[in-house]
Design a protein around this motif. Structure first.
Motif, short mmCIF file in Angstrom:
data_model
loop_
_atom_site.label_atom_id
_atom_site.label_comp_id
_atom_site.label_asym_id
_atom_site.label_seq_id
_atom_site.Cartn_x
_atom_site.Cartn_y
_atom_site.Cartn_z
N THR A 148 46.28 46.77 40.87
CA THR A 148 45.09 46.22 41.52
C THR A 148 43.88 47.09 41.24
N ASP A 149 44.07 48.42 41.24
CA ASP A 149 42.95 49.31 40.88
C ASP A 149 42.44 49.02 39.47
N THR B 242 42.64 46.11 37.75
CA THR B 242 41.93 44.84 37.68
C THR B 242 40.57 44.93 38.37
N ARG B 243 40.51 45.68 39.48
CA ARG B 243 39.21 45.82 40.15
C ARG B 243 38.24 46.67 39.31
N ALA C 100 36.86 44.28 36.85
CA ALA C 100 35.85 43.44 37.52
C ALA C 100 34.55 44.21 37.70
N PHE D 14 41.34 39.92 40.79
CA PHE D 14 39.99 40.42 40.58
C PHE D 14 39.07 40.21 41.77
N GLY D 15 39.56 39.57 42.82
CA GLY D 15 38.75 39.38 44.01
C GLY D 15 37.81 38.19 43.89
N SER E 168 34.96 37.58 38.93
CA SER E 168 36.13 36.72 38.76
C SER E 168 35.77 35.43 38.04
#
Length: 675
Positions: A75-76, A78-79, A82, A214-215, A220
């Motif tokens: 998740t880190d 992908t963020r 982003a 990506f939120g 996104s």
């Protein structure tokens, strides 16, 4: 003993005819009498179904919650991606719309104002003049002025900011993947099925995993746009690189080029005309994506169209849709002209000149920005286009549809009910009553006859996977809606293509119309359809036909226009009538292109069917849309893959039929049937 002329051909074909006859008899027997004996052939038992939906949901949950690479989690990562996309987006958005801000949210303060509407239009005009001269400058300036005059400026600048990020990334990424596939066969083999899925899985299906990873927000939306627009650029890059003549390769080898020099100084420049087709596709698909991307935080013109659909405000929806068309025309013409422009070689006198003399367009643009910004601080109408000068269609579209409903309601209802009761519902019941095992067998047999064992296994495996993942009933409803819509689109589009093909003025007008139809966002077609026919399958069919008719017209006209004139002259010399020339010569020779048009019509129909879930259909599109609203990754991807499998089966069968037809007509060698 005398034999009929067709006897040898019949003897060669009797084994195939026998197989087809046995298969059809078995299919009919199973359909009519098999349900009491073999109920499993009609409705797959739950115990036989593969729990792919649960597997995908569990995998996504693991990626989001548990997957890590030591110092950071997935998740880190992908963020971080982003955030890397959001930084340049915020900068461009600040220049075009919000201004350069200090801080975030309601506490942000504006350090510098955005470019004024005069500056943006002026820069567009300068770019057009630099790339293509006065005519292009007027066209591009007119497109941007249209956006301002119809009150879509703020939304258009938000959309333009995301496009200016997504399009370059899509072009560069597609080109690099195409180069890798060109260099290494293994990469091409691995990419081909992946690109097939990326182009056929509905966009709604992968919005859910993108949201998870990506939120919510513009980053996104940009990533979803890139994923949607990347495959055509990759495919076209590969085809363009392969089409580079051998003489160019020889030239590179003779001059001692390294691999890098061969790629960037020989191959890519030589393939530029083909690559620009890919650039065009990236721009068009990115702009076609803006409405769907607005569902996950993109904003801009897409949000305006979506809001108009919710209010059933046809006027506002068409204005925002036409603003998207205007942006598409401007960006497409600019990119084509910039790529075709030959660099000017500076003379010694030019190099000794001043900076202003050497870079007149750059200096003019900078001066325009500074002057217009200072003027905007003094006079607000010079910064923001004044509302008093805006034009709006207002309620014109709604009033027109209302007038049609008042005066022609009974006639419209009669047409709707007639088609529903006599065509749509019987065809739907027929498809839902078919045994899945029989359909799989017939598709496998068709694949074998058209393309051999490999195509037979592909069609059988993909259709069986639809059944074994529990999507068969929804898939048959999708096939029913797609089949009816494509049939009507071809019945309307092919005659229009035939009529326009031989008349240059008519073709130019028709081409303008179908270009507009293909550029208009797909959501725009839903509003008049809903207001005229309410929700349901008939409304969905009308919207799909309107959206998917363009390829049927375009490819028919293209096929007829490229028929060898010498063959036409030979037919005239032989005394053929115009009708015989059309049916016996031109249509036969154009049939491969017409089949490709049918293929593209099916692809567009399937992509539109997912969107028609908003008007009450009960097919795979509804499954995908429900999965998006519930953030159910597994449900959305399984339904999306079922749509992709239908598209791939149709594509492979039609492509194989087209190839065989080209060989039979002498337009291609038999080798094409084996590649």
């Amino acid at each position: 003993m005398e034999t009929t002329p067709g006897a040898p051909k019949l003897r060669r074909r009797w084994p195939a005819l026998a197989v087809w006859g046995i298969a059809l008899v078995a299919f009919v027997v199973l359909w009519k009498f098999g349900k009491p004996v073999a109920d499993w052939a009609f409705e797959l038992p739950r115990g036989w179904q593969i729990p792919v939906q649960r597997w995908i949901s569990d995998a996504m949950r693991w990626l989001v919650d548990d997957a890590s690479f030591g110092l950071f989690t997935f998740t880190d990562l992908t963020r971080f991606i982003a955030g890397a996309i959001e930084a340049p987006y915020r900068l461009i958005l600040g220049l075009l719309s919000t201004g350069i801000l200090d801080g975030r949210g309601s506490s942000a303060t504006q350090i510098l104002p955005p470019f004024s509407w005069i500056a943006v239009i002026g820069i567009a005009v300068l770019l057009g003049h630099y790339a293509g001269g006065r005519r292009l400058a007027v066209l591009v300036g007119g497109c941007f002025a249209f956006v301002a005059v119809f009150g879509q400026w703020s939304a258009a600048m938000v959309t333009l900011a995301s496009i200016l990020i997504a399009v370059p990334v899509g072009i560069v990424g597609g080109l690099l993947l195409g180069l890798a596939a060109f260099r290494w066969q293994a990469v091409e083999t691995a990419l081909r099925p992946l690109l097939d899925l990326m182009q056929t899985v509905p966009v709604f299906a992968y919005l859910v995993p993108i949201l998870f990873l990506f939120g919510f927000g513009p980053s996104s939306a940009i990533i979803a746009t890139i994923v949607y627009a990347l495959p055509p650029m990759t495919r076209i890059s590969l085809l363009a690189l392969r089409a580079v003549p051998e003489e160019a390769h020889e030239l590179g080898r003779m001059t001692g080029c390294s691999k890098r020099q061969m790629t960037w100084r020989i191959l890519v420049p030589s393939a530029m005309p083909g690559l620009m087709v890919g650039v065009n596709q990236v721009i068009m698909l990115s702009l076609n994506m803006v409405i769907i991307a607005s569902m996950i935080g993109a904003g801009g013109l897409g949000f305006e169209v979506l809001a108009a659909l919710r209010r059933l405000d046809i006027g506002a929806g068409f204005e925002a849709g036409l603003a998207i068309v205007a942006l598409a025309i401007a960006l497409d013409r600019l990119s084509q002209a910039l790529a075709a422009r030959r660099p000017n070689h500076e003379s010694a006198q030019d190099r000794r000149g001043t900076f202003v003399h050497r870079h007149p367009y750059l200096v003019s643009g900078l001066v325009l920005i500074v002057v217009s910004t200072l003027a905007g601080l003094v006079s607000a109408p010079l910064q923001t286009y004044p509302e008093a000068l805006q034009i709006s269609s207002g309620s014109l579209g709604s009033d027109l549809v209302g007038w049609i409903n008042v005066h022609f309601f009974d006639q419209l209802e009669a047409v709707k009910n007639t088609l529903l009761l006599n065509v749509l519902i019987p065809f739907k019941r027929f498809l839902l009553g078919l045994p899945w095992i029989g359909v799989v067998g017939i598709l496998a047999l068709a694949g074998f006859r058209l393309g051999g064992w490999r195509l037979a296994l592909t069609t059988a495996a993909l259709s069986a996977l639809i059944a074994f993942t529990g999507q068969w009933e929804k898939a048959m409803i999708t096939v029913y809606l797609c089949g009816i819509s494509v049939a009507i689109a071809c019945l309307l589009g092919i005659p229009v293509g035939i009529w326009a093909a031989g008349r240059e003025r008519v073709w130019r007008a028709v081409e303008l119309v179908i270009d507009t139809l293909q550029t208009l966002p797909s959501f725009v077609y839903l509003m008049p359809a809903v207001m005229l026919f309410r929700v349901g399958d008939f409304t969905a069919m009308i919207a799909v036909v309107a959206y998917a008719i363009a390829p049927a017209i375009r490819y028919t006209a293209y096929g007829l226009r490229r028929v060898d004139p010498h063959l036409i002259e030979a037919g005239i010399a032989a005394g053929a009538t115009p009708w015989q020339l059309l049916t016996k010569v031109r249509l036969k020779l154009a049939l491969p292109e017409i089949l490709l048009g049918l293929n593209q019509t099916i692809m567009l129909a399937l992509s539109m069917l997912v969107i028609t879930a908003l008007v009450g259909t009960r097919d795979l599109g509804q499954e995908v849309y429900i999965a998006l609203t519930k953030a159910d990754t597994g449900r959305g991807l399984v339904a999306g893959l079922a749509v992709a499998f239908i598209a791939i089966i149709a594509d492979r069968l039609i492509s194989a039929a087209s190839t065989r037809l080209r060989v039979r007509l002498g337009l291609a060698s038999a080798q094409e049937t084996r590649t």
